[in-house]
Design an enzyme around this catalytic site. Structure first.
Site, PDB file in Angstrom:
ATOM      1  N   GLY A 224       0.932  -1.319  -0.096  1.00  0.00           N
ATOM      2  CA  GLY A 224       0.096   0.411   0.006  1.00  0.00           C
ATOM      3  C   GLY A 224       0.649   0.984   0.105  1.00  0.00           C
TER       4      GLY A 224
ATOM      5  N   THR B 131       4.825   1.512   6.709  1.00  0.00           N
ATOM      6  CA  THR B 131       3.171   1.458   6.713  1.00  0.00           C
ATOM      7  C   THR B 131       2.679   2.334   7.776  1.00  0.00           C
ATOM      8  OG1 THR B 131       2.016  -0.229   7.596  1.00  0.00           O
ATOM      9  CG2 THR B 131       4.106  -0.644   8.359  1.00  0.00           C
TER      10      THR B 131
ATOM     11  N   ASP C   3       0.413   1.113   9.384  1.00  0.00           N
ATOM     12  CA  ASP C   3       0.267   0.670  10.108  1.00  0.00           C
ATOM     13  C   ASP C   3       1.028   0.346  11.338  1.00  0.00           C
ATOM     14  OD1 ASP C   3      -2.302  -0.421   8.602  1.00  0.00           O
ATOM     15  OD2 ASP C   3      -1.437  -1.969   7.889  1.00  0.00           O
TER      16      ASP C   3
ATOM     17  N   ARG D 240     -25.311  12.371  19.482  1.00  0.00           N
ATOM     18  CA  ARG D 240     -25.107  10.995  19.118  1.00  0.00           C
ATOM     19  C   ARG D 240     -24.361  10.047  20.003  1.00  0.00           C
ATOM     20  NH1 ARG D 240     -25.786  12.853  12.106  1.00  0.00           N
ATOM     21  NH2 ARG D 240     -28.026  12.728  12.753  1.00  0.00           N
TER      22      ARG D 240
ATOM     23  N   MET E 122      -7.262   2.340  10.048  1.00  0.00           N
ATOM     24  CA  MET E 122      -7.173   1.256   9.475  1.00  0.00           C
ATOM     25  C   MET E 122      -6.334   0.989  10.321  1.00  0.00           C
ATOM     26  SD  MET E 122      -6.268   1.959   5.526  1.00  0.00           S
ATOM     27  CE  MET E 122      -6.961   2.308   4.112  1.00  0.00           C
TER      28      MET E 122
ATOM     29  N   ARG F 266     -24.056   6.917  14.377  1.00  0.00           N
ATOM     30  CA  ARG F 266     -23.481   7.026  12.782  1.00  0.00           C
ATOM     31  C   ARG F 266     -21.773   6.517  13.228  1.00  0.00           C
ATOM     32  NH1 ARG F 266     -28.171   7.777  13.069  1.00  0.00           N
ATOM     33  NH2 ARG F 266     -28.537   9.960  11.777  1.00  0.00           N
TER      34      ARG F 266
ATOM     35  N   VAL G 257      -7.863   8.083   2.979  1.00  0.00           N
ATOM     36  CA  VAL G 257      -7.983   9.372   3.261  1.00  0.00           C
ATOM     37  C   VAL G 257      -6.422   9.663   4.183  1.00  0.00           C
ATOM     38  CG1 VAL G 257      -8.298  11.546   4.480  1.00  0.00           C
ATOM     39  CG2 VAL G 257     -10.351  10.563   2.789  1.00  0.00           C
ATOM     40  N   GLN G 258      -6.459   9.066   5.607  1.00  0.00           N
ATOM     41  CA  GLN G 258      -5.371   8.519   6.129  1.00  0.00           C
ATOM     42  C   GLN G 258      -4.010   7.851   5.709  1.00  0.00           C
ATOM     43  OE1 GLN G 258      -6.650   5.721   9.165  1.00  0.00           O
ATOM     44  NE2 GLN G 258      -7.828   5.211   7.448  1.00  0.00           N
ATOM     45  N   ARG G 259      -3.956   7.774   3.921  1.00  0.00           N
ATOM     46  CA  ARG G 259      -2.446   7.289   4.198  1.00  0.00           C
ATOM     47  C   ARG G 259      -2.165   7.947   2.598  1.00  0.00           C
ATOM     48  NH1 ARG G 259      -3.289   1.257   1.629  1.00  0.00           N
ATOM     49  NH2 ARG G 259      -3.200   2.109  -0.507  1.00  0.00           N
TER      50      ARG G 259
HETATM   51  O1  F6P Z   1      -1.291  -1.790   5.229  1.00  0.00           O
HETATM   52  C1  F6P Z   1      -1.728  -0.786   4.598  1.00  0.00           C
HETATM   53  C2  F6P Z   1      -3.343  -0.563   4.188  1.00  0.00           C
HETATM   54  O2  F6P Z   1      -3.899   0.828   4.200  1.00  0.00           O
HETATM   55  C3  F6P Z   1      -3.875  -1.186   6.193  1.00  0.00           C
HETATM   56  O3  F6P Z   1      -4.126  -0.093   6.626  1.00  0.00           O
HETATM   57  C4  F6P Z   1      -5.292  -1.658   4.667  1.00  0.00           C
HETATM   58  O4  F6P Z   1      -5.898  -2.856   5.665  1.00  0.00           O
HETATM   59  C5  F6P Z   1      -4.251  -2.132   4.124  1.00  0.00           C
HETATM   60  O5  F6P Z   1      -3.896  -1.086   3.426  1.00  0.00           O
HETATM   61  C6  F6P Z   1      -5.514  -1.507   2.555  1.00  0.00           C
HETATM   62  O6  F6P Z   1      -5.083  -1.214   1.387  1.00  0.00           O
HETATM   63  P1  F6P Z   1      -6.020  -1.640   0.396  1.00  0.00           P
HETATM   64  O7  F6P Z   1      -4.685  -0.789  -0.146  1.00  0.00           O
HETATM   65  O8  F6P Z   1      -5.602  -3.310  -0.361  1.00  0.00           O
HETATM   66  O9  F6P Z   1      -7.144  -1.728  -0.042  1.00  0.00           O
END
Ligand code: F6P
Length: 343
Positions: A10, A124, A126, A161, A168, A267, A274-276
């Site tokens: 990713g 990563t 993660d 709410r 992720m 909700r 967005v977070q990456r």
């Molecule tokens: O490992 C990075 C990550 O963004 C994870 O947090 C997430 O589960 C995964 O990749 C999503 O990857 P893809 O690009 O395959 O949807």
């Protein structure tokens, strides 16, 4: 010395800082650098780009990777190992710097065992790679998730709410825990700790009794509940190109259960890609730069089959084999810090 650089898995904020640093440090040593496009697939496709000072100018603040990426795994392909070895020797690569996450480090290890001079650079959002205190991308992701929590507070308070933010992190709760602590979440649910929905509801009700008519829950995408009726509601049931479960959607299940059991309006927001995306934080740019520089020094010293890492704020290298096989999951101590606020 001819070095191939590839980014695999990713995309992640800070990748371009690493690429830039590798090229700049290599120029310093008089090494040639070749960008391999789209991860390991680029070797199979012979898709290369010669790198120089101009090709890495102005990229430190850019998200993603200028080289492109994929989850292509050579060793899963028919005659994959032979093709890989043949193509690498035909291109006369002396060494490959593989920048990637856990899945990519597995491939790097196999490549090393096949006789390729590999140096690994962990990446990563993660933050789950063993042997390194932090991976670049994580700090940016936490910043974005924290801002999302701040923004969700507005609607949570105005509409009374329960707002759930799903982040992720795969099977590690780092992003959830850090952003949950920073954003003042009322409950954080992570894969490392089996959580009962009843215990989450207990917190929501106790807040309600204190006059707090809203709550913020942060949940990691890989979290699983200790519930009988979970059934298959744990992910998308699709696999990615590394054969791993594709995650996402657990927050919708939780929102339904909370509404059903309490009548509180609830909700879910799935933060997703967005977070990456977008610009890397200063921390990630610096860490990426340090790792890039260090990986070239490793090549100069012939430290192959090893991964650059950050330990106690110093650059070190460890065998790639040590970095794989076991995920770096969250410390219990840190979870206990967050838990103080789950009341
Ligand atoms: O490992 C990075 C990550 O963004 C994870 O947090 C997430 O589960 C995964 O990749 C999503 O990857 P893809 O690009 O395959 O949807």
């Amino acid at each position: 010395m001819k070095i191939g650089i590839l980014t695999s898995g990713g995309d992640c904020p800070g990748l371009n800082a690493v690429i830039r640093a590798i090229v700049r440090k290599s120029e310093h040593f008089g090494f040639e650098t070749i960008g391999i496009k789209n991860g390991w697939k680029g070797i199979f496709d012979e898709s290369y780009i010669r790198m120089d000072l101009n090709s890495v100018a102005g990229i430190i603040n850019k998200g993603g990777t200028i080289l492109g990426t994929s989850r292509f795994s050579p060793f899963e392909k028919r005659n994959g190992k032979d093709t890989l070895l043949h193509k690498i020797s035909r291109e006369r690569f002396d060494a490959i710097i593989a920048i990637g996450g856990e899945g990519s480090m597995h491939i790097a290890q196999l490549a090393f065992e096949s006789g390729i001079n590999i140096v690994g650079v962990p990446k990563t959002i993660d933050n789950d790679i063993n042997g390194t205190d932090y991976t670049f991308g994580f700090d940016t992701a936490v910043g974005i998730a924290t801002e999302a929590i701040d923004r969700l507070h507005t609607t949570a308070e105005s509409h009374h709410r329960i707002m759930i933010l799903e982040v992720m992190g795969r099977y590690a709760g780092w992003i959830a825990l850090y952003s949950g602590i920073a954003g003042g979440a009322d409950v954080v649910i992570i894969p490392e700790i089996k959580t009962k929905i009843s215990s989450v509801i207990k917190v929501l009700k106790s807040r309600y009794k204190r006059g707090k008519l809203f709550s913020i829950i942060v949940i990691a995408e890989g979290a699983k509940f200790d519930e009988k009726n979970m059934g298959k509601k744990k992910g998308t049931e699709k696999l990615d190109d590394f054969g791993r479960e594709r995650l996402g959607g657990i927050s919708n299940y939780l929102a339904d259960e909370i509404e059903r059991r309490t009548g509180f309006e609830c909700r879910a927001t799935i933060l997703g890609y967005v977070q990456r995306g977008g610009v890397p934080s200063a921390f990630d740019r610096v860490l990426g730069t340090r790792l890039g520089i260090y990986s070239v020094e490793m090549i100069k010293e012939g430290k192959f089959g090893r991964m650059a890492a950050l330990q106690s704020n110093s650059m070190v290298d460890i065998p790639i084999s040590e970095a794989i096989g076991k995920l770096k999951t969250v410390d219990k101590d840190l979870y206990e810090v967050a838990q103080v606020f789950f009341k």
